[in-house]
Design a protein around this motif. Sequence first.
Motif, PDB file in Angstrom:
ATOM      1  N   ASP A  45       1.031  -1.195  -0.463  1.00 46.77           N
ATOM      2  CA  ASP A  45       0.162  -0.451   0.365  1.00 46.77           C
ATOM      3  C   ASP A  45       0.607   1.675   0.196  1.00 46.77           C
ATOM      4  O   ASP A  45       0.413   2.761  -0.394  1.00 46.77           O
ATOM      5  CB  ASP A  45      -0.954  -0.365   0.727  1.00 46.77           C
ATOM      6  N   GLY A  46       1.709   1.272   1.122  1.00 47.63           N
ATOM      7  CA  GLY A  46       2.400   2.592   0.904  1.00 47.63           C
ATOM      8  C   GLY A  46       3.114   2.781   0.124  1.00 47.63           C
ATOM      9  O   GLY A  46       3.105   3.318  -0.694  1.00 47.63           O
ATOM     10  N   ASN A  47       4.237   1.791  -0.971  1.00 44.12           N
ATOM     11  CA  ASN A  47       4.683   1.657  -2.107  1.00 44.12           C
ATOM     12  C   ASN A  47       3.805   1.733  -3.309  1.00 44.12           C
ATOM     13  O   ASN A  47       3.818   3.363  -4.354  1.00 44.12           O
ATOM     14  CB  ASN A  47       5.931   0.184  -2.926  1.00 44.12           C
ATOM     15  N   SER A  48       2.419   1.865  -3.668  1.00 46.73           N
ATOM     16  CA  SER A  48       0.967   2.258  -4.022  1.00 46.73           C
ATOM     17  C   SER A  48       1.547   3.736  -4.124  1.00 46.73           C
ATOM     18  O   SER A  48       1.701   4.615  -4.990  1.00 46.73           O
ATOM     19  CB  SER A  48      -0.060   1.663  -4.352  1.00 46.73           C
ATOM     20  N   TYR A  49       1.119   3.877  -2.641  1.00 47.21           N
ATOM     21  CA  TYR A  49       0.612   5.798  -2.909  1.00 47.21           C
ATOM     22  C   TYR A  49       1.889   6.171  -3.919  1.00 47.21           C
ATOM     23  O   TYR A  49       1.533   7.690  -3.432  1.00 47.21           O
ATOM     24  CB  TYR A  49       0.576   5.698  -0.672  1.00 47.21           C
ATOM     25  N   ARG A  50       2.915   6.030  -3.071  1.00 45.07           N
ATOM     26  CA  ARG A  50       4.422   6.828  -3.017  1.00 45.07           C
ATOM     27  C   ARG A  50       4.870   6.335  -4.181  1.00 45.07           C
ATOM     28  O   ARG A  50       6.077   7.624  -4.519  1.00 45.07           O
ATOM     29  CB  ARG A  50       5.568   6.234  -2.024  1.00 45.07           C
ATOM     30  N   THR A  51       4.491   5.857  -5.208  1.00 47.13           N
ATOM     31  CA  THR A  51       5.318   5.814  -6.789  1.00 47.13           C
ATOM     32  C   THR A  51       4.429   5.918  -7.765  1.00 47.13           C
ATOM     33  O   THR A  51       4.664   5.723  -8.546  1.00 47.13           O
ATOM     34  CB  THR A  51       6.379   4.358  -6.914  1.00 47.13           C
ATOM     35  N   MET A  52       3.462   6.098  -7.352  1.00 47.16           N
ATOM     36  CA  MET A  52       2.454   6.012  -8.802  1.00 47.16           C
ATOM     37  C   MET A  52       2.325   6.783  -9.206  1.00 47.16           C
ATOM     38  O   MET A  52       2.095   7.622  -8.095  1.00 47.16           O
ATOM     39  CB  MET A  52       0.381   4.782  -8.695  1.00 47.16           C
ATOM     40  N   LEU A  53       1.909   7.202 -10.184  1.00 44.55           N
ATOM     41  CA  LEU A  53       1.866   8.638 -11.455  1.00 44.55           C
ATOM     42  C   LEU A  53      -0.035   8.492 -10.514  1.00 44.55           C
ATOM     43  O   LEU A  53      -0.670   7.946 -10.618  1.00 44.55           O
ATOM     44  CB  LEU A  53       1.671   8.368 -12.588  1.00 44.55           C
ATOM     45  N   ARG A  54      -0.079   9.726 -10.577  1.00 49.04           N
ATOM     46  CA  ARG A  54      -2.054  10.015  -9.923  1.00 49.04           C
ATOM     47  C   ARG A  54      -2.272  10.129 -10.905  1.00 49.04           C
ATOM     48  O   ARG A  54      -3.307  11.117 -11.509  1.00 49.04           O
ATOM     49  CB  ARG A  54      -1.845  11.614  -8.829  1.00 49.04           C
ATOM     50  N   ASN A  55      -2.650   8.502 -12.010  1.00 47.17           N
ATOM     51  CA  ASN A  55      -3.655   8.617 -12.686  1.00 47.17           C
ATOM     52  C   ASN A  55      -4.327   7.614 -13.383  1.00 47.17           C
ATOM     53  O   ASN A  55      -5.045   7.367 -11.978  1.00 47.17           O
ATOM     54  CB  ASN A  55      -2.629   8.422 -14.253  1.00 47.17           C
ATOM     55  N   ASP A  56      -5.376   7.154 -14.162  1.00 46.55           N
ATOM     56  CA  ASP A  56      -6.314   6.330 -13.431  1.00 46.55           C
ATOM     57  C   ASP A  56      -5.428   5.311 -13.286  1.00 46.55           C
ATOM     58  O   ASP A  56      -6.105   4.471 -12.302  1.00 46.55           O
ATOM     59  CB  ASP A  56      -7.265   6.268 -14.892  1.00 46.55           C
TER      60      ASP A  56
END
Lengths: 313, 464
Positions: free
Chosen positions: A146-157
């Motif tokens: 969850d933390g990695n998703s939150y920190r590394t994903m572009l805020r796109n769809d």
Amino acid sequence: MLSRTADNLYWMARLVERAESLSRILDTTLRLTATPVNAEDTTNEWESAIATAGCEDAFYNEHEDATEQTVINYLAFSRSNPSSIRNCIENARHNGRAVRTALTTEMWDTINGAWNELQSVDEKRMSRNDITPFLRWTQEFSLRFDGNSYRTMLRNDAYLFSRIGVNIERADNTSRLLDVKYHLLLPEHEPVGGPLDYLQWSAILRSVSALTAYHWVYRDNIRPWRIADLLILNDQLPRSLASCYDNLGRYLDDLGRAYAQQGPAQRHSRSMRARLTNLNIEQIFQGGLHEFITDFLGNNNQMGFAITKQYLS
Amino acid sequence: MTENTGSIRPAYQELDRWLKTIEQSVLETRRKEAELLFRRIGITFAVYGEDNAKERLIPFDVLPRILMAQEWDVLKRGLEQRVRAINAYLKDIYGKRDILRAGIVPEALVFQNPAFRPEMNGQKLAHDSYVQIAGIDVVRTGPDQFYVLEDNARTPSGVSYMLENREVMMRLFPELFARHRVEPVENYADELLATLKSVSPLSASADPTVVLLTPGVYNSAYYEHSFLADKLGIELVEGGDLFVSDDVVYMRTTRGPKRVDVIYRRIDDDFLDPLAFRPDSALGVPGLMVAYRAGNVVLANAVGTGAVDDKAVYTYMPDIVKFYLGEEPLLANVPTWRCREPDALKYVLEHLPELVVKEVHGSGGYGMLVGPTSTKAQIAAFADKLKAAPANFIAQPTLSLSTCPTCVESGIAPRHVDLRPFVLCGAKKVSIVPGGLTRVALKEGSLVVNSSQGGGTKDTWVVS
């Protein structure tokens, strides 16, 4: 984005969240079985764990009795239970692999690493002492993912679909945890509000890491309606139904804006949010907590179907 | 690397000077770094039939194969010519069939070819374009002598290695690049996208939607599929992502159905459409052929292009070039005996120990006999196979293939190489990035370069 890609992201996030939730259910149950009860009373914590996980039929097809061993095995390791922790992680990794390029390196490392570690977990050699570290490991993995998703994903769809998956699953899990209490009837002569009742309710709070939060919010002894209020209606608690639907509404709106199109999913999430805003806990208890939760679970499922229909298929 | 006289060929002089300035251990270090890089990037391929090596790295040799620009030009013109002729041939055999009437190619070779698709008879294709991506395997036997070994017009693979090999080389050997003027290959992805867009259906918009269709993660070339889709910036789709409605192909997206104009498919004909071909295949798209025949979508390469891939058709390629283009072929075929012809069969049977015999439809180095390195028993067994079905085989002399300096355990030694340049053929132009995939036989004396048989790859440089 391809619907299949979005679908894989959505389910990957859901399954990781589900693995965590199962480990919380098992944690709670282990704690409850450690609760002292009168010798003549038979409590049914393991049965209620199965009921909470929502897999009674499938479980009793395979097992006569819900015992510590059968339930832990079924919920954590069983290959025949599609939602066992093992299968959740395995399937989430499978989803991630199918859309490998849509994940960040960190997310893939986490999920692939966990999957690799899982290969060496042998449930047959697991003593009761090993279970708690395994459950802890599952929660740590979910947290890392969850933390990695939150920190590394572009805020796109791609991000939005994975967060939507997390929140639908979390709403489902919180309501199921709350429902444990219904499945876990107090022995007849135990007073409501007595020590056993107290322990059962506080175990539920612990399972969503909200015991301290409860005291901060209510500055009061543990009382069932306050706990329900916290878990259902309080949007300050990140695992409450209100929070989940706050988030869902926001992410679905973001999606609607990005695609310049609203649909049934957006409408459904708004009406769910509105209900949670307009109800108070007295009304919920008047209608019956269990009935409320059953109704909510149905609606939450509908939410999932609406999203699938609108975006993922 | 050396000419017959023993002197260093001009293309390799600079490399030779550089090699003399560095320690052998440096090369060894770089080789290990290269392997790490490949592992990190995840370029793997699956070897069918090898359980323990489900995903394997193809060995990479850090010494480049070098061609001079003038040598490349000869090759390039020959390749362009060949692909133009292949396109004309395909249009003809699915159309008027002039070449059969003229008696240049025997009818049986067309109609009994399992890759020939009667479904394509009389089909009008946008821009008359059949083969958009071809991989033509060539070998070199002398300074100006290239031979074509094989034409791959179905779904040639390996281009990701050409691109990644270059990436890794540039990262590991910047000083070597500083000493050479190496023509770039990075624009391949742009050229490919332009090629695919150029052949879009006449009804498509100015900005046609191109997708890459893969059989999925379990395919041996899946890495390449995802790599190319990424580089091209197009969707990597599986059969289930597409559907056909009113003879138009759509992909399922989170914003609803999106029309698809061009499908770069990496799925064989057989699996494209369960309604038209194999009904048991779940890889394809039901109804795709109807949309295709209606001209609403372009498949690259076209259905039925495999009809030029086999080695029997190959033997006629020089005639095919002359017939359609009225030009002398610039690239020679390897002299080939068609075992279907009795005289040739007789000769082949008498000379098996000197020849390489290949199955007409074989690929990947399977089902072949390499006479000079085979035992008497192997040769005898193969002779029986050959007599049983002569039309299935062709035979070629073993050529004195050129070799390239290659890092092996004992140091630097010559090893046999071949080359697969990738020819792109759009509506208006044919283009080839200067280079290709060089495959190298890592075993001493071996002529077999196929990756499935333990061959490796090298970066291919065209230097000016």
